[in-house]
Design a protein around this motif. Structure first.
Motif, PDB file in Angstrom:
ATOM      1  N   ASP A 152       0.829  -1.205   0.000  1.00 51.69           N
ATOM      2  CA  ASP A 152       0.000   0.000   0.000  1.00 51.69           C
ATOM      3  C   ASP A 152       0.864   1.256   0.000  1.00 51.69           C
ATOM      4  O   ASP A 152       0.601   2.221  -0.728  1.00 51.69           O
ATOM      5  N   LEU A 153       1.933   1.241   0.820  1.00 55.76           N
ATOM      6  CA  LEU A 153       2.830   2.388   0.901  1.00 55.76           C
ATOM      7  C   LEU A 153       3.521   2.637  -0.433  1.00 55.76           C
ATOM      8  O   LEU A 153       3.602   3.779  -0.909  1.00 55.76           O
ATOM      9  N   LEU A 154       3.996   1.590  -1.051  1.00 55.55           N
ATOM     10  CA  LEU A 154       4.726   1.749  -2.304  1.00 55.55           C
ATOM     11  C   LEU A 154       3.797   2.142  -3.449  1.00 55.55           C
ATOM     12  O   LEU A 154       4.167   2.936  -4.316  1.00 55.55           O
ATOM     13  N   HIS A 158       4.080   8.039  -4.765  1.00 49.49           N
ATOM     14  CA  HIS A 158       4.130   9.311  -5.496  1.00 49.49           C
ATOM     15  C   HIS A 158       2.717   9.695  -5.937  1.00 49.49           C
ATOM     16  O   HIS A 158       1.848   8.845  -6.086  1.00 49.49           O
ATOM     17  N   SER A 159       2.525  10.972  -6.187  1.00 49.24           N
ATOM     18  CA  SER A 159       1.259  11.423  -6.754  1.00 49.24           C
ATOM     19  C   SER A 159       1.124  10.862  -8.159  1.00 49.24           C
ATOM     20  O   SER A 159       2.029  11.013  -8.984  1.00 49.24           O
ATOM     21  N   THR A 162       1.561  13.102 -11.804  1.00 52.97           N
ATOM     22  CA  THR A 162       2.830  13.631 -12.287  1.00 52.97           C
ATOM     23  C   THR A 162       3.471  12.568 -13.178  1.00 52.97           C
ATOM     24  O   THR A 162       3.098  11.389 -13.119  1.00 52.97           O
ATOM     25  N   LEU A 163       4.421  12.986 -13.993  1.00 51.43           N
ATOM     26  CA  LEU A 163       5.094  12.019 -14.861  1.00 51.43           C
ATOM     27  C   LEU A 163       5.797  10.946 -14.048  1.00 51.43           C
ATOM     28  O   LEU A 163       5.654   9.744 -14.291  1.00 51.43           O
ATOM     29  N   ILE A 164       6.564  11.367 -13.032  1.00 50.75           N
ATOM     30  CA  ILE A 164       7.298  10.407 -12.206  1.00 50.75           C
ATOM     31  C   ILE A 164       6.331   9.484 -11.460  1.00 50.75           C
ATOM     32  O   ILE A 164       6.519   8.263 -11.416  1.00 50.75           O
ATOM     33  N   GLY A 165       5.280  10.076 -10.888  1.00 42.60           N
ATOM     34  CA  GLY A 165       4.335   9.285 -10.119  1.00 42.60           C
ATOM     35  C   GLY A 165       3.522   8.329 -10.967  1.00 42.60           C
ATOM     36  O   GLY A 165       3.280   7.182 -10.581  1.00 42.60           O
ATOM     37  N   LYS A 262      12.872   6.499  -0.324  1.00 44.41           N
ATOM     38  CA  LYS A 262      11.737   7.334   0.080  1.00 44.41           C
ATOM     39  C   LYS A 262      10.784   6.598   1.010  1.00 44.41           C
ATOM     40  O   LYS A 262      10.238   7.190   1.946  1.00 44.41           O
ATOM     41  N   SER A 263      10.603   5.293   0.776  1.00 46.81           N
ATOM     42  CA  SER A 263       9.654   4.521   1.585  1.00 46.81           C
ATOM     43  C   SER A 263      10.254   4.023   2.891  1.00 46.81           C
ATOM     44  O   SER A 263       9.528   3.727   3.838  1.00 46.81           O
TER      45      SER A 263
END
Length: 366
Positions: A152-154, A158-159, A162-165, A262-263
């Motif tokens: 769930d966290l992973l 990211h949003s 966005t391109l990255i998300g 990040k996680s």
């Protein structure tokens, strides 16, 4: 009448066969067998390290005679690998650091030397004994997998707007619901996607075999959104770098390392997603034979490690509803939002939009 005496022929001195020459012949035979380039690179690397071990203490340009190839030297080489205390000593991208090779890496070296030994015997280079090289015992560690909370966290790392998300969510979901290898994911082409049938064709997988992999709605939706709104228009591959180039293995691994940082999930790596998929598939009641086909394993033996783990997890008290949740976890996860088909305006920063077929209706989310 005296016979004219023939001049004596000068006996040509035969050069000894070198180890490099035999290795070159062996690698050529692997190419003729149509093994994958990555497999051939691995064999070349291991055999080159073995040659360097035999040549240790001598100048680098010293030619190692093939007669130096022996079971005794192979045993010494494996012992040296087990005692090695540095990693990436000759890697072009990673800095050298302290650490030991994993038992599985050492086993890979043993398998390469054994295969080389069998080929030598088959091709009249008998007497090395490499095919009888013993392998150190592997520790019986259980395969690690992601927990529902970590998934769930992973998934929401990211949003998605966005391109990255958007690319991350599509990549993560595809990994987790198909169990593909990194090399298979980066070579996935747009023409290989069958979105209407929720499946993709994997071409030239391990062993140069094609197969189909299936995915669910929670992969379909972010994948469709990424393709419609964020993926650059040019390029044949599905997953592209931020500058629109085809992804590489190192690029994909770096993306996962960024997610790990990040996680805070320190165990995260690309193959962990494959492990999680395989174990969850079996816990949900899938058969080992079906899993073998989905993963692209050549033999059922390679799939048994997941059967073993699934059985252990089941014995620890996993209830049927927990198993079902793990099987379709992504498809039941809240927070995905509406289908990209319902968007009336393009997201900010999205790439050029190409005409697509209308999206099939998604099952209810939540």
């Amino acid at each position: 009448m005296s016979l004219q005496q023939k001049p004596k022929r000068r006996r040509e001195k035969r050069m000894p066969v070198t180890m490099d020459a035999v290795i070159g012949e062996y690698l050529a035979s692997l190419k003729l067998r149509d093994l994958s380039p990555s497999t051939i690179v691995t064999y070349d690397k291991v055999l080159s390290h073995f040659r360097d071990y035999i040549r240790r203490g001598q100048p680098e340009d010293t030619r190692v005679p093939f007669t130096a190839v022996s079971l005794r030297n192979a045993r010494g080489y494996i012992a040296a690998k087990l005692g090695q205390e540095t990693l990436y000593s000759d890697h072009p991208l990673h800095k050298e650091r302290e650490g030991k090779l994993s038992p599985h890496t050492v086993h890979q070296h043993v398998r390469v030397l054994r295969a080389f030994g069998h080929w030598l015997t088959k091709n009249d280079y008998a007497g090395t004994g490499l095919e009888n090289l013993e392998a150190p015992k592997l520790p019986e560690n259980l395969i690690d997998i992601l927990s529902p909370e970590e998934i769930d966290l992973l998934y929401n790392l990211h949003s998605p707007n966005t391109l990255i998300g958007s690319r991350w969510r599509a990549t993560f979901a595809f990994f987790l619901q198909t169990g593909v290898r990194v090399s298979e994911l980066i070579h996935l082409k747009m023409d290989d996607l069958e979105m209407d049938h929720y499946r993709a064709k994997i071409r030239n997988g391990k062993g140069r075999k094609d197969r189909y992999v299936s995915f669910g709605a929670k992969t379909w939706a972010p994948l469709d959104q990424y393709i419609r709104f964020y993926r650059p228009e040019h390029g044949d591959c599905v997953f592209l770098s931020l500058d629109g180039q085809a992804m590489t293995v190192s690029g994909m691994e770096q993306m996962v390392r960024n997610a790990r940082s990040k996680s805070g999930i320190k165990k995260l790596h690309c193959h962990l997603l494959r492990h999680t998929f395989a174990t969850s598939y079996l816990m949900a009641g899938g058969s080992a034979f079906e899993l073998q086909e989905q993963l692209g394993h050549a033999t059922l033996e390679m799939t048994r490690k997941y059967v073993h783990l699934a059985n252990i997890l089941a014995k620890t008290g996993a209830q049927p509803e927990q198993v079902e949740r793990r099987r379709s976890m992504l498809d039941k996860m809240p927070g995905l939002g509406s289908s990209p088909e319902g968007r009336r305006t393009r997201p900010r920063g999205a790439g050029s939009l190409r005409p697509r077929r209308s999206a099939p209706a998604l099952e209810p989310v939540g």
